[in-house]
Design an enzyme around this catalytic site. Structure first.
Site, PDB file in Angstrom:
ATOM      1  N   HIS A   1      -3.793   7.125   1.777  1.00 50.39           N
ATOM      2  CA  HIS A   1      -4.029   5.802   1.190  1.00 50.39           C
ATOM      3  C   HIS A   1      -5.454   5.371   1.523  1.00 50.39           C
ATOM      4  O   HIS A   1      -5.893   5.485   2.662  1.00 50.39           O
ATOM      5  CB  HIS A   1      -3.009   4.809   1.751  1.00 50.39           C
ATOM      6  CG  HIS A   1      -3.383   3.387   1.517  1.00 50.39           C
ATOM      7  ND1 HIS A   1      -3.741   2.912   0.269  1.00 50.39           N
ATOM      8  CD2 HIS A   1      -3.474   2.327   2.365  1.00 50.39           C
ATOM      9  CE1 HIS A   1      -4.030   1.632   0.361  1.00 50.39           C
ATOM     10  NE2 HIS A   1      -3.889   1.253   1.613  1.00 50.39           N
TER      11      HIS A   1
ATOM     12  N   CYS B   1       0.817  -1.224   0.000  1.00 51.19           N
ATOM     13  CA  CYS B   1       0.000   0.000   0.000  1.00 51.19           C
ATOM     14  C   CYS B   1       0.848   1.271   0.000  1.00 51.19           C
ATOM     15  O   CYS B   1       0.406   2.314  -0.464  1.00 51.19           O
ATOM     16  CB  CYS B   1      -0.941   0.008   1.200  1.00 51.19           C
ATOM     17  SG  CYS B   1      -1.987  -1.436   1.244  1.00 51.19           S
TER      18      CYS B   1
ATOM     19  N   ASN C   1     -10.079  -0.436  -1.807  1.00 46.33           N
ATOM     20  CA  ASN C   1      -8.654  -0.248  -1.518  1.00 46.33           C
ATOM     21  C   ASN C   1      -7.863  -0.870  -2.678  1.00 46.33           C
ATOM     22  O   ASN C   1      -7.869  -2.083  -2.853  1.00 46.33           O
ATOM     23  CB  ASN C   1      -8.341  -0.945  -0.184  1.00 46.33           C
ATOM     24  CG  ASN C   1      -6.874  -0.907   0.182  1.00 46.33           C
ATOM     25  OD1 ASN C   1      -6.016  -0.594  -0.642  1.00 46.33           O
ATOM     26  ND2 ASN C   1      -6.576  -1.268   1.417  1.00 46.33           N
TER      27      ASN C   1
HETATM   28  O1  UT7 Z   1      -4.408  -1.197   2.907  1.00 46.27           O
HETATM   29  C1  UT7 Z   1      -3.978  -2.217   3.724  1.00 46.27           C
HETATM   30  C2  UT7 Z   1      -4.209  -1.946   5.124  1.00 46.27           C
HETATM   31  N1  UT7 Z   1      -5.408  -2.569   5.586  1.00 46.27           N
HETATM   32  C3  UT7 Z   1      -6.243  -1.933   6.384  1.00 46.27           C
HETATM   33  O2  UT7 Z   1      -6.080  -0.788   6.675  1.00 46.27           O
HETATM   34  C4  UT7 Z   1      -7.377  -2.688   6.997  1.00 46.27           C
HETATM   35  C5  UT7 Z   1      -7.513  -2.332   8.462  1.00 46.27           C
HETATM   36  N2  UT7 Z   1      -8.571  -3.079   9.097  1.00 46.27           N
HETATM   37  C6  UT7 Z   1      -9.873  -2.870   8.804  1.00 46.27           C
HETATM   38  O3  UT7 Z   1     -10.192  -2.040   7.975  1.00 46.27           O
HETATM   39  C7  UT7 Z   1     -10.903  -3.625   9.588  1.00 46.27           C
HETATM   40  O4  UT7 Z   1     -10.255  -4.415  10.566  1.00 46.27           O
HETATM   41  C8  UT7 Z   1     -11.789  -4.562   8.700  1.00 46.27           C
HETATM   42  C9  UT7 Z   1     -12.716  -3.712   7.849  1.00 46.27           C
HETATM   43  C10 UT7 Z   1     -10.940  -5.445   7.823  1.00 46.27           C
HETATM   44  C11 UT7 Z   1     -12.653  -5.452   9.563  1.00 46.27           C
HETATM   45  O5  UT7 Z   1     -13.443  -4.660  10.410  1.00 46.27           O
HETATM   46  P1  UT7 Z   1     -13.488  -4.953  11.971  1.00 46.27           P
HETATM   47  O6  UT7 Z   1     -14.450  -4.009  12.541  1.00 46.27           O
HETATM   48  O7  UT7 Z   1     -12.078  -4.921  12.493  1.00 46.27           O
HETATM   49  O8  UT7 Z   1     -14.076  -6.427  12.025  1.00 46.27           O
HETATM   50  P2  UT7 Z   1     -13.457  -7.741  12.669  1.00 46.27           P
HETATM   51  O9  UT7 Z   1     -12.357  -8.274  11.826  1.00 46.27           O
HETATM   52  O10 UT7 Z   1     -13.194  -7.500  14.117  1.00 46.27           O
HETATM   53  O11 UT7 Z   1     -14.676  -8.720  12.572  1.00 46.27           O
HETATM   54  C12 UT7 Z   1     -15.910  -8.440  13.249  1.00 46.27           C
HETATM   55  C13 UT7 Z   1     -16.922  -9.469  12.785  1.00 46.27           C
HETATM   56  C14 UT7 Z   1     -16.417 -10.906  12.853  1.00 46.27           C
HETATM   57  O12 UT7 Z   1     -17.494 -11.741  13.189  1.00 46.27           O
HETATM   58  P3  UT7 Z   1     -17.685 -12.247  14.709  1.00 46.27           P
HETATM   59  O13 UT7 Z   1     -16.446 -13.002  15.050  1.00 46.27           O
HETATM   60  O14 UT7 Z   1     -17.871 -11.015  15.532  1.00 46.27           O
HETATM   61  O15 UT7 Z   1     -18.919 -13.088  14.615  1.00 46.27           O
HETATM   62  C15 UT7 Z   1     -16.027 -11.194  11.417  1.00 46.27           C
HETATM   63  O16 UT7 Z   1     -16.080 -12.571  11.097  1.00 46.27           O
HETATM   64  O17 UT7 Z   1     -17.273  -9.231  11.425  1.00 46.27           O
HETATM   65  C16 UT7 Z   1     -17.085 -10.441  10.670  1.00 46.27           C
HETATM   66  N3  UT7 Z   1     -16.696 -10.070   9.311  1.00 46.27           N
HETATM   67  C17 UT7 Z   1     -17.594  -9.828   8.348  1.00 46.27           C
HETATM   68  N4  UT7 Z   1     -18.937  -9.862   8.340  1.00 46.27           N
HETATM   69  C18 UT7 Z   1     -19.541  -9.555   7.191  1.00 46.27           C
HETATM   70  C19 UT7 Z   1     -15.451  -9.904   8.810  1.00 46.27           C
HETATM   71  N5  UT7 Z   1     -15.527  -9.559   7.519  1.00 46.27           N
HETATM   72  C20 UT7 Z   1     -16.844  -9.497   7.201  1.00 46.27           C
HETATM   73  C21 UT7 Z   1     -17.551  -9.201   6.033  1.00 46.27           C
HETATM   74  N6  UT7 Z   1     -18.892  -9.237   6.073  1.00 46.27           N
HETATM   75  N7  UT7 Z   1     -16.923  -8.860   4.888  1.00 46.27           N
END
Ligand code: UT7
Length: 349
Positions: free
Chosen positions: A276, A114, A306
């Site tokens: 970014h 990135c 992204n």
């Molecule tokens: O450019 C590269 C750098 N990358 C980034 O900057 C990404 C940084 N991180 C993020 O943007 C966030 O962590 C994400 C958007 C990837 C995820 O959001 P989050 O609020 O951190 O969610 P999480 O990973 O803590 O997951 C929360 C819940 C989980 O379910 P449970 O365990 O609570 O039942 C995940 O399984 O959301 C679930 N989940 C989804 N649900 C629906 C994860 N991805 C998805 C999805 N749709 N696409």
């Protein structure tokens, strides 16, 4: 010593628009979840066979070169940033050199994910400053849609990512108050595995303490890419999203403040911050932390997702095309990502 200026800029995104709802047929997700957590409404996916990372880079480069008032034959160096190259090797730089029928100039590929475009810009800036080259093409391009896990297992990363390309031509400038003022590059390898694609690779689990894949040490061909690795989805990107998020919101503002401090400037001096496009929530957090107004920050993750190394030049190009960046403006580019890497650049437009 010369300063370098962006003399031309271009972008290319594939025609195929993929909405959040389109992803429902592959995985358990929802438009509401994606928009609430990331701000993304849709992204573009490249044509599966007719478009590659390089061909998209070429389309962006054509526009940048034309806007710079030169021809592909005038380019004397290429820096190409991508994490989704057409081939494992050789890199996209040489493929672009061939496709655009450029002279037998140097072509350097940058693998800083990135942060790749800002790293590439910094490399090009040094060559202009020393007087070694006069017209450098800097490209950031990605075709991610070919290599994502489109199952519920991979949904945390697959819903975020999009394809596209951006390019700039860097030239020397004689004007006192114009050009790239400074660039700032950092890395923190202690977090290398929180956002990574482990295989194919040559690590043989050296860094992973056998946690991720098992392979038969007696079978030499098994170690680079095995059925087991594929079964375990190690041929797809892995991301510990929360760890990346937490690091980003601390480090991202730091590298922007570093660039301002190096030039004796304040956040109020920024006319346009191009962050970014990783997650709208991260960009909004940075905006709040630095007390920037909506007019001082450009986001387009809503439309393109992204696009990693392509995200900064695509956003920069869109902002410029929309008339939001004018001559004399102070523009700050900032990126973070896998590595963990960080980069910023301050430009007097
Ligand atoms: O450019 C590269 C750098 N990358 C980034 O900057 C990404 C940084 N991180 C993020 O943007 C966030 O962590 C994400 C958007 C990837 C995820 O959001 P989050 O609020 O951190 O969610 P999480 O990973 O803590 O997951 C929360 C819940 C989980 O379910 P449970 O365990 O609570 O039942 C995940 O399984 O959301 C679930 N989940 C989804 N649900 C629906 C994860 N991805 C998805 C999805 N749709 N696409």
């Amino acid at each position: 010593m010369h300063k370098s200026k962006i003399a031309g800029i271009g972008m290319y995104v594939p025609a195929n628009v993929v909405t959040n709802n389109d992803l429902l047929k592959y995985m358990d997700t929802s438009d509401e979840w994606i928009q609430e957590r990331t701000g993304i409404k849709e992204r573009r996916y490249a044509h599966r066979t007719e478009e590659t990372t390089t061909t998209m880079g070429v389309e962006a480069a054509k526009i940048a070169i034309e806007r710079a008032g030169i021809t592909p034959q005038d380019i004397d160096f290429i820096v190409f940033a991508t994490l989704s190259p057409d081939y494992y090797f050789p890199g996209c730089g040489v493929l672009l050199q061939r496709a655009m029928q450029m002279k037998e100039i140097g072509a350097l590929d940058v693998r800083n994910q990135c942060s790749g475009f800002v790293y590439a810009l910094s490399v090009a800036d040094q060559f202009i400053k020393t007087g070694m080259y006069k017209n450098i093409l800097v490209v950031g391009a990605e075709k991610h849609s070919f290599g994502l896990d489109f199952t519920t297992r991979g949904r945390n990363i697959s819903v975020i990512i999009g394809d596209g390309a951006g390019a700039v031509v860097l030239k020397p400038t004689e004007k006192e108050n114009q050009g790239i003022l400074s660039t700032h590059l950092h890395s923190d390898g202690t977090a290398a595995e929180i956002l990574a694609m482990y295989n194919p690779g040559t690590h043989a689990n050296h860094w992973l303490n056998q946690k991720v894949a098992d392979f038969n040490e007696n079978e030499i061909g098994d170690m680079f890419m095995s059925h087991d690795m594929i079964d375990k989805a190690q041929n797809f990107p892995f991301m510990d999203g929360q760890s990346v998020f937490k690091k980003a919101v601390v480090k991202f503002p730091e590298v922007i403040m570093e660039a301002l401090a190096a030039n004796g400037l304040q956040t109020t001096d920024i006319n346009m911050l191009i962050p970014h496009q990783a997650n709208l929530r991260i960009a909004q957090f940075v905006q709040q932390k630095l007390k920037l107004s909506d007019d001082q920050v450009y986001n387009n993750i809503q439309k393109f997702g992204n696009t990693t190394a392509a995200s900064v030049p695509i956003a920069l190009c869109e902002a410029w095309e929309a008339g939001k960046i004018k001559d004399g403006d102070l523009v700050c580019l900032a990126a973070f990502g896998s590595g963990f890497t960080l980069a910023s650049a301050l430009i007097k437009w």
